[in-house]
Scaffold this motif. Structure first.
Motif, PDB file in Angstrom:
ATOM      1  N   ASP A  43       0.747  -1.248   0.017  1.00 41.17           N
ATOM      2  CA  ASP A  43       0.004  -0.153  -0.056  1.00 41.17           C
ATOM      3  C   ASP A  43       0.823   1.333  -0.076  1.00 41.17           C
ATOM      4  OD1 ASP A  43      -1.005  -0.243   3.592  1.00 41.17           O
ATOM      5  OD2 ASP A  43       0.572   0.643   2.441  1.00 41.17           O
ATOM      6  N   ALA A  96       0.164  12.500  -6.933  1.00 42.56           N
ATOM      7  CA  ALA A  96      -0.156  11.244  -6.524  1.00 42.56           C
ATOM      8  C   ALA A  96      -1.605  11.145  -5.917  1.00 42.56           C
ATOM      9  CB  ALA A  96       0.736  11.092  -5.018  1.00 42.56           C
ATOM     10  N   ASP A 143      -4.488  11.500  -7.637  1.00 41.97           N
ATOM     11  CA  ASP A 143      -5.437  10.804  -8.462  1.00 41.97           C
ATOM     12  C   ASP A 143      -5.569   9.221  -8.316  1.00 41.97           C
ATOM     13  OD1 ASP A 143      -7.263  10.566 -10.575  1.00 41.97           O
ATOM     14  OD2 ASP A 143      -5.952  10.431 -12.208  1.00 41.97           O
ATOM     15  N   THR A 144      -6.326   9.031  -7.241  1.00 41.18           N
ATOM     16  CA  THR A 144      -6.476   7.814  -6.809  1.00 41.18           C
ATOM     17  C   THR A 144      -7.979   7.422  -6.775  1.00 41.18           C
ATOM     18  OG1 THR A 144      -6.653   8.278  -4.474  1.00 41.18           O
ATOM     19  CG2 THR A 144      -4.633   7.774  -5.254  1.00 41.18           C
ATOM     20  N   TRP A 170      -9.730   9.179  -4.046  1.00 43.40           N
ATOM     21  CA  TRP A 170      -9.644  10.780  -4.258  1.00 43.40           C
ATOM     22  C   TRP A 170     -11.028  10.890  -5.169  1.00 43.40           C
ATOM     23  CZ3 TRP A 170      -7.891  15.549  -3.381  1.00 43.40           C
ATOM     24  CH2 TRP A 170      -7.758  16.514  -4.309  1.00 43.40           C
ATOM     25  N   ASP A 205      -8.866   7.794   4.219  1.00 42.33           N
ATOM     26  CA  ASP A 205      -7.927   8.019   3.054  1.00 42.33           C
ATOM     27  C   ASP A 205      -6.989   9.053   3.276  1.00 42.33           C
ATOM     28  OD1 ASP A 205      -9.209   5.878   1.832  1.00 42.33           O
ATOM     29  OD2 ASP A 205     -11.011   7.043   1.204  1.00 42.33           O
ATOM     30  N   HIS A 225      -3.232   8.578   2.596  1.00 44.50           N
ATOM     31  CA  HIS A 225      -2.414   9.488   1.834  1.00 44.50           C
ATOM     32  C   HIS A 225      -1.109  10.129   2.469  1.00 44.50           C
ATOM     33  CE1 HIS A 225      -1.898  12.068  -1.786  1.00 44.50           C
ATOM     34  NE2 HIS A 225      -1.815  13.118  -0.915  1.00 44.50           N
ATOM     35  N   ARG A 257       1.798   7.624   2.924  1.00 45.92           N
ATOM     36  CA  ARG A 257       2.141   7.174   1.653  1.00 45.92           C
ATOM     37  C   ARG A 257       3.065   8.622   1.060  1.00 45.92           C
ATOM     38  NH1 ARG A 257      -2.238   5.380  -0.575  1.00 45.92           N
ATOM     39  NH2 ARG A 257      -2.776   7.497  -2.052  1.00 45.92           N
TER      40      ARG A 257
END
Ligand SMILES: Cc1ncc(COP(=O)(O)O)c(C=O)c1O
Length: 501
Positions: A38, A157, A159-160, A163, A391, A395, A398
């Motif tokens: 992840d 980063a 654009d997941t 998101w 989230d 994020h 990450r």
């Protein structure tokens, strides 16, 4: 206690449970694999030695060695002879290399092998103004600036699926519910939890006012408590937007000197209405205000009746030790806390928050009504959804790993120079004599690299000179190009300041 917890590095806890049926090494394999999958552990990151991790977890070294061997065998890890165990690049995430050449007219150019997304200017894209010169439409002339000015995170980063889901859901909420000038109750509650989790602040949702960002929060506070002619302190060097916002509300801005630890509390005048400060990560020099100075600052505020405005703009990103809890938690009566998603997500989201004592929150909400100032409801919903589902925290974890890699690269490329504030945030300061800094800024501009001189962050003649290098918004390849250029330019023999003869 049968559970032992250790950290592969700050922010990544590992735990083994002796009472569980699963063998200890298998527990470790599972947790490390998940972290790599992840993105909490990123390609190239170094794992602790088997001896160190075994010591922290209170298990035998064979347990850790067996776990590492298993992950080697699966291809998750790689060893570099004599230098340790590293996370392998299993996703073969191909890096785009932007080759910047200088055309005969002195303008930078990008070689044709740069992919369309980069040519179209969608890479990074974090700086509000900094990337404005990148054309959005395909087929137009390319201005391949590598932007190493501070301020912007890596928006690429974002654009997941998480998101997109948040914005999709946010847009489906019927627009009949007016959030009111305090902000959406749902978001205020989530932000109070976020503060509790990450910043050691236990505050009820009623003490949270949703804003469009830290600067908007400061402006609303100034509009509420500052009268024309009031003296207000701002760190020197410091955040120039804070200075201009306060001045625009009629305040007389007093520069308050900082040193390598942050604000010099003993030098604060006693007649300030408020002082704006960045105790977690002094902007731009990077100091962390030590505990005795925090206490002295609170005592100064109590004594003089001033407010302390704590801008906690990038506290999510620390790479050495856990951050100190927010100053606000030590004395909620005299501190006004400014939070923002500008670094953890992107400035374009336009959501921040203020935490303060109730009558200040109320006063700001009333003033905001009078000024017609509000935070749009859809971004508030989207941020609430990102928080509710975990989230945003994911994020941030990450990105912490991602920024740690970028920071390591910058520090490596600038090895040997005097660096400041390189253990947190998204920028680092390179101290240089003023004429060298000016030469480097000019050289870099000719090669399509934008740099930020440290002098710009001073209101008065600068005490220090150099560069503030932001590493948040450019990918590794561009950072490498930009910082190599900076290095070469610093080392190049100085030119005479005026044309010879
Ligand atoms: C010191 C400091 N505070 C706050 C911000 C962000 O402000 P806002 O939330 O208004 O975008 C920045 C952005 O660069 C900053 O450098």
């Amino acid at each position: 206690m049968s559970v032992h917890i250790a950290r592969a590095r700050p922010g990544l806890p590992l735990a083994v449970d002796r009472a569980a049926v699963e063998p200890l090494s298998a527990q470790l394999v599972g947790q490390l694999r998940t972290a790599m999958r992840d993105g909490r552990l990123r390609a190239g990151e170094r794992l602790p030695s088997s001896r160190a991790l075994a010591g922290e977890l209170g298990v035998s070294r064979t347990v850790v060695t067996a776990a590492y061997e298993q992950l080697y065998a699966e291809g998750w890890l790689e060893g570099r002879h004599g230098s340790g165990t590293f996370v392998a690049d299993v996703r073969a995430d191909v890096e785009v290399d932007a080759h910047v050449d200088v055309r005969s007219d002195g303008q930078a150019d990008v070689r044709a092998d740069v992919p369309a997304d980069l040519r179209a200017g969608v890479e990074g894209g974090g700086h509000a103004d900094a990337h404005a010169d990148r054309p959005a439409a395909e087929g137009r002339v390319v201005s391949p600036m590598i932007d190493l000015r501070p301020g912007a995170p890596w928006a690429g980063a974002l654009d997941t699926p998480a998101w997109r889901r948040a914005w999709r859901l946010a847009a489906t909420v019927p627009p009949v519910t007016r959030p009111g000038s305090y902000g959406l109750p749902r978001l205020r509650a989530e932000l109070a939890n976020y503060m509790r989790r990450g910043r050691g602040i236990g505050c009820p949702a009623e003490r949270v006012l949703v804003t469009r960002g830290a600067t908007n929060g400061l402006d609303l506070l100034a509009a509420t408590v500052v009268r024309p002619g009031d003296r207000v302190g701002v760190e020197e060097p410091g955040y120039s937007d804070a200075r201009s916002v306060l001045a625009a509300r009629g305040a007389k801005v007093v520069p308050c000197p900082v040193d390598e630890h942050g604000l010099i509390v003993d030098a604060l005048p006693s007649d300030l209405r408020l002082v704006y400060t960045t105790p977690s990560h002094q902007y731009p020099l990077g100091g962390v205000l030590p505990v005795p100075r925090r206490q002295a600052l609170l005592a100064w505020a109590r004594r003089t009746g001033a407010l302390i405005v704590e801008d906690d703009y990038d506290s999510e990103f620390r790479y050495d030790v856990a951050p100190l809890p927010a100053l606000y938690g030590l004395d909620p009566d005299v501190v006004v806390y400014l939070g923002t998603t500008s670094k953890s997500l992107t400035r374009d989201v336009g959501v921040g928050w203020v935490v303060a004592r109730p009558e200040l929150i109320e006063g700001m909400a009333v003033r905001r009504e009078q000024l017609g100032d509000r935070t749009a409801v859809v971004p508030q919903e989207a941020v609430a959804i990102l928080l509710e589902r975990g989230d945003l925290d994911r994020h941030v974890r990450r990105m912490r790993a991602e920024y740690a890699r970028r920071r390591a690269l910058v520090v490596d490329l600038l090895d040997g120079f005097v660096l400041r504030g390189d253990t947190a945030g998204l920028h680092v300061v390179v101290e240089l004599p003023a004429h060298v800094a000016a030469q480097v800024v000019g050289d870099a501009a000719r090669h399509g690299v934008r740099l930020d001189p440290l002098e710009r962050h001073y209101a008065e003649p600068a005490g220090l000179s150099g560069l503030v290098i932001g590493y948040g918004s450019e990918r590794l390849s561009a950072l490498r190009t930009g910082c190599s250029l900076v290095r070469e330019s610093i080392l190049r023999p100085a030119r005479p300041p005026f044309p010879a003869g």
